[in-house]
Structure formats: structure tokens, C-alpha cells
Scaffold this active site. Structure first.
Site, PDB file in Angstrom:
ATOM      1  CE1 TYR A 172     -10.569   3.393   1.543  1.00 54.51           C
ATOM      2  CE2 TYR A 172     -12.114   4.375   2.909  1.00 54.51           C
ATOM      3  CZ  TYR A 172     -11.775   4.311   1.815  1.00 54.51           C
ATOM      4  OH  TYR A 172     -12.341   4.775   0.438  1.00 54.51           O
TER       5      TYR A 172
ATOM      6  CB  SER B  36      -0.870   0.073   1.404  1.00 55.53           C
ATOM      7  OG  SER B  36      -1.114   1.228   1.896  1.00 55.53           O
TER       8      SER B  36
ATOM      9  CG  ASP C  76      -3.271   3.867   9.557  1.00 61.06           C
ATOM     10  OD1 ASP C  76      -2.249   4.437  10.119  1.00 61.06           O
ATOM     11  OD2 ASP C  76      -4.180   4.385   8.755  1.00 61.06           O
TER      12      ASP C  76
ATOM     13  CB  ALA D  81       3.013   4.877   5.956  1.00 61.32           C
TER      14      ALA D  81
ATOM     15  CE  LYS E   9       1.536   2.978   8.576  1.00 61.03           C
ATOM     16  NZ  LYS E   9       0.287   3.066   9.414  1.00 61.03           N
TER      17      LYS E   9
ATOM     18  CG  ASP F  81      -7.479   7.750  10.458  1.00 60.02           C
ATOM     19  OD1 ASP F  81      -8.537   8.290  10.126  1.00 60.02           O
ATOM     20  OD2 ASP F  81      -6.683   7.351   9.774  1.00 60.02           O
TER      21      ASP F  81
HETATM   22  N1  LIG Z   1       0.035  -5.592   9.408  1.00 57.72           N
HETATM   23  C1  LIG Z   1      -0.549  -5.666   8.354  1.00 57.72           C
HETATM   24  N2  LIG Z   1      -0.719  -6.926   7.723  1.00 57.72           N
HETATM   25  C2  LIG Z   1      -1.129  -6.852   6.577  1.00 57.72           C
HETATM   26  N3  LIG Z   1      -1.546  -5.851   5.706  1.00 57.72           N
HETATM   27  C3  LIG Z   1      -1.303  -4.353   6.356  1.00 57.72           C
HETATM   28  C4  LIG Z   1      -0.754  -4.413   7.697  1.00 57.72           C
HETATM   29  N4  LIG Z   1      -0.455  -3.345   7.990  1.00 57.72           N
HETATM   30  C5  LIG Z   1      -1.133  -2.653   6.922  1.00 57.72           C
HETATM   31  N5  LIG Z   1      -1.448  -3.422   5.844  1.00 57.72           N
HETATM   32  C6  LIG Z   1      -1.973  -3.077   4.600  1.00 57.72           C
HETATM   33  O1  LIG Z   1      -1.629  -1.571   4.334  1.00 57.72           O
HETATM   34  C7  LIG Z   1      -2.648  -0.706   4.002  1.00 57.72           C
HETATM   35  C8  LIG Z   1      -2.100   0.523   4.745  1.00 57.72           C
HETATM   36  O2  LIG Z   1      -1.779   0.556   6.162  1.00 57.72           O
HETATM   37  P1  LIG Z   1      -2.095   1.526   7.169  1.00 57.72           P
HETATM   38  O3  LIG Z   1      -3.706   1.962   7.080  1.00 57.72           O
HETATM   39  O4  LIG Z   1      -1.391   1.052   8.332  1.00 57.72           O
HETATM   40  O5  LIG Z   1      -1.256   2.565   6.752  1.00 57.72           O
HETATM   41  P2  LIG Z   1      -1.793   4.131   5.954  1.00 57.72           P
HETATM   42  O6  LIG Z   1      -3.150   4.215   5.902  1.00 57.72           O
HETATM   43  O7  LIG Z   1      -0.983   4.125   4.566  1.00 57.72           O
HETATM   44  O8  LIG Z   1      -1.078   5.026   6.872  1.00 57.72           O
HETATM   45  P3  LIG Z   1      -1.321   6.708   6.553  1.00 57.72           P
HETATM   46  O9  LIG Z   1      -2.967   6.819   6.501  1.00 57.72           O
HETATM   47  O10 LIG Z   1      -0.907   7.113   8.046  1.00 57.72           O
HETATM   48  O11 LIG Z   1      -0.442   6.984   5.388  1.00 57.72           O
HETATM   49  C9  LIG Z   1      -3.795  -1.444   4.958  1.00 57.72           C
HETATM   50  O12 LIG Z   1      -4.957  -1.117   4.543  1.00 57.72           O
HETATM   51  C10 LIG Z   1      -3.336  -2.804   4.773  1.00 57.72           C
HETATM   52  O13 LIG Z   1      -4.115  -3.316   3.231  1.00 57.72           O
HETATM   53 MG   LIG Z   2      -4.600   3.484   6.777  1.00 54.35          MG
END
Ligand SMILES: Nc1ncnc2c1ncn2[C@@H]1O[C@H](COP(=O)(O)OP(=O)(O)OP(=O)(O)O)[C@@H](O)[C@H]1O
Ligand SMILES: [Mg+2]
Length: 267
Positions: free
Chosen positions: A195, A59, A207, A64, A79, A191
Site C-alpha cells: 500500500y 485518499s 507514507d 490522514a 496530506k 510501515d
Molecule cells: N505524493 C503523492 N503523490 C500521489 N499520490 C499520493 C502521494 N502521497 C500519497 N498519495 C496517495 O494517497 C494514498 C495515501 O497516502 P499515504 O499512504 O501517505 O497516507 P495514509 O496511508 O492515509 O496515511 P496513514 O496510514 O498515516 O493514515 C496513497 O496510497 C496514494 O494513493
Molecule cells: Mg499509507
């Protein structure tokens, strides 16, 4: 091309660390992801044998990037908060009101490192009280390692894409997580949305960088926003509970619409 040289340099540096690159095409330098600081953090984590393989990106978010990875036999999520393009100003308010992080200095890097540590601490608190979240494994600078929620390199779907039989049951389960997060871990997610919940047999909260302790001045407002978000999403699929009743049940107090300074009547 200069860009190609960069990619090759990156691959060489990573491989020199003894890390297997599983998907050479997709683990290319995103100029803003794998900068010098991030490579040092990655190097540290590899040196401690916390990472043995890096896979493709899962992602690319606002702040991030998340990559698939392995630690020996275990699947992990890597991450990486982007130093250059993360919105560190927005992070400041969440940090300043939280006693654990109120002394953090205001440089871009300093804020992002603190944010990474904050997400690690939040996940640890939630995990310790038994709420389904990815188990946090380690952090260094702007990189957080956690257990991978998925199987065979495929992450579990976000709630919004998951196949769910009984929405009412999932709704109640998430409310229970929010309550335990509040009561036992003394945190508000801040948050919560379709999602930031993954689903496989049960929901998992993810997240948690922005989650704050209850002493944060805006914790009550963040809690209400989380509940509103949850109700907004689930109201399409099942009966929902009254927002005010939920808040009262979680906090054990009478619900009061929070006022911000300068807004509405002060009593
Ligand atoms: N531990 C995990 N295992 C599997 N997939 C994960 C994990 N952590 C995150 N993901 C995948 O990555 C995506 C983004 O993660 P997360 O929501 O933590 O970050 P983000 O939304 O990019 O953060 P931000 O909004 O701070 O930029 C999640 O929706 C999921 O699909
Ligand atoms: Mg997120």
C-alpha cells in the site's frame, strides 16, 4: 441545512484565500478534516504561494486525508493529518524513541504537528540520498505538501494494483531502497507494504510519518517487520531471499531475533 451552510462557508473561506477549487463537489468539508487549525495551516501555505489550487480527495486513510493540488504549473499532493480522529496515542511511541522528537509534548495537537514535521523530515532525508520518494515541499501544522507522484491528476497506482512485468527486479529494487534508507539516510520505514509503495516504471516509497532513526529502540524490530511484509507480498510472485540474510546484508551485522523486555530469555 447546517451541513450545507458549513460547506458554503468553507468554499467561501478557501476562495477568499485566492485558491481555486477544482472540484467543488468533492472538496467538501469533512467535518473532521477542515477544522479551524487546518484552515489556518492552509491559509499560511496559500499565503506563501505554495498552493494555488485544491482538487479532489485522493485518499482517506487511518490518520490522514490526501488531496490533489497545484502550485502554479506543478502538481502537488496535500496530506492533511486529522486532528480529531488521528490515533495520536499510537504516534507517541514512534516519537518518543526518536531523538529528533523525544521532547515533543503530549497534547493531541502537539503530537500531530510533530508527526507532520517528522514525515517531512523523513521524506527530506530519503530524498537527499536519492531514494525515489515524493519530494517534500513544505509543511505547516498538520499539513504536508509534497510533489505529486502521478500525471494529469491521476496518482500512480499502489504496488498491489500495478502492472508489473518482472517482479524479481522490482523486489530487488525495493530491497536496495531499504538498504540505502538504512545506510545513507539512517532510517527504517516501519510501515512498508504494497500500500505504501507506488509504482510507475519504478517503485516509490511513500507514507513516511512513522519512519524512525536507527537509534530508536525498536528500529531493529521495525526493520524485520518491513522485510517480512515485503517477503510475504513478493513470495506470491517471485523467488525471495532469506529474511536473515537480508537483515545481515543491510545492517552489516549478524542477524539476531530481537527480544523485547519481558519476552523470552535474557542473556
Ligand atoms: N505524493 C503523492 N503523490 C500521489 N499520490 C499520493 C502521494 N502521497 C500519497 N498519495 C496517495 O494517497 C494514498 C495515501 O497516502 P499515504 O499512504 O501517505 O497516507 P495514509 O496511508 O492515509 O496515511 P496513514 O496510514 O498515516 O493514515 C496513497 O496510497 C496514494 O494513493
Ligand atoms: Mg499509507
Amino acid at each position: 441545512m447546517a451541513r450545507e451552510d458549513e460547506y458554503e462557508r468553507f468554499d467561501r473561506e478557501i476562495e477568499a484565500m485566492g485558491v481555486r477549487i477544482k472540484d467543488a463537489d468533492s472538496v467538501k468539508v469533512r467535518d473532521d478534516v477542515f477544522d479551524e487549525v487546518t484552515l489556518i495551516a492552509l491559509y499560511k501555505l496559500v499565503h506563501k504561494r505554495l498552493i494555488s489550487a485544491i482538487g479532489g480527495p485522493i485518499s482517506t486513510g487511518k490518520e490522514a486525508n490526501v488531496f490533489y493540488g497545484e502550485r502554479d504549473e506543478d502538481e502537488i499532493a496535500i496530506k492533511i493529518y486529522r486532528i480529531q480522529t488521528a490515533n495520536f496515542k499510537a504516534m507517541t511511541e514512534y516519537l518518543a524513541g526518536d531523538r529528533r522528537f523525544s521532547s515533543v509534548r503530549g497534547t493531541r495537537k502537539g503530537i500531530i504537528f510533530a508527526w507532520t514535521k517528522k514525515e517531512y523530515s523523513n521524506l527530506a532525508r530519503a530524498y537527499e540520498v536519492g531514494i525515489p520518494v515524493p519530494e517534500p515541499l513544505a509543511f505547516d501544522r498538520n499539513i504536508l505538501l509534497m510533489r505529486f507522484l502521478g500525471e494529469d491528476e491521476l496518482p500512480y497506482p499502489q504496488l498491489r494494483n500495478a502492472e508489473i512485468e518482472d517482479y524479481g527486479a522490482v523486489y530487488r529494487q525495493i530491497l536496495d531502497y531499504i538498504e540505502r534508507l538504512y545506510r545513507d539516510a539512517r532510517l527504517v520505514h516501519a510501515d512498508l507494504s504494497e500500500y505504501n509503495i507506488l509504482y510507475h516504471e519504478k517503485p516509490y516509497l511513500i507514507d513516511m510519518g512513522q519512519a524512525v532513526t536507527l537509534d530508536h529502540p525498536r528500529a531493529p524490530a521495525f526493520l524485520i517487520r518491513d522485510i517480512k511484509n515485503l517477503n510475504r507480498y513478493f513470495s506470491r510472485y517471485c523467488d525471495i531471499l532469506d529474511e536473515q540474510e537480508i537483515i545481515s546484508a543491510i545492517t552489516g551485522t549478524e542477524y539476531r531475533e530481537p527480544s523485547r523486555p519481558g519476552e523470552g530469555m535474557q542473556s
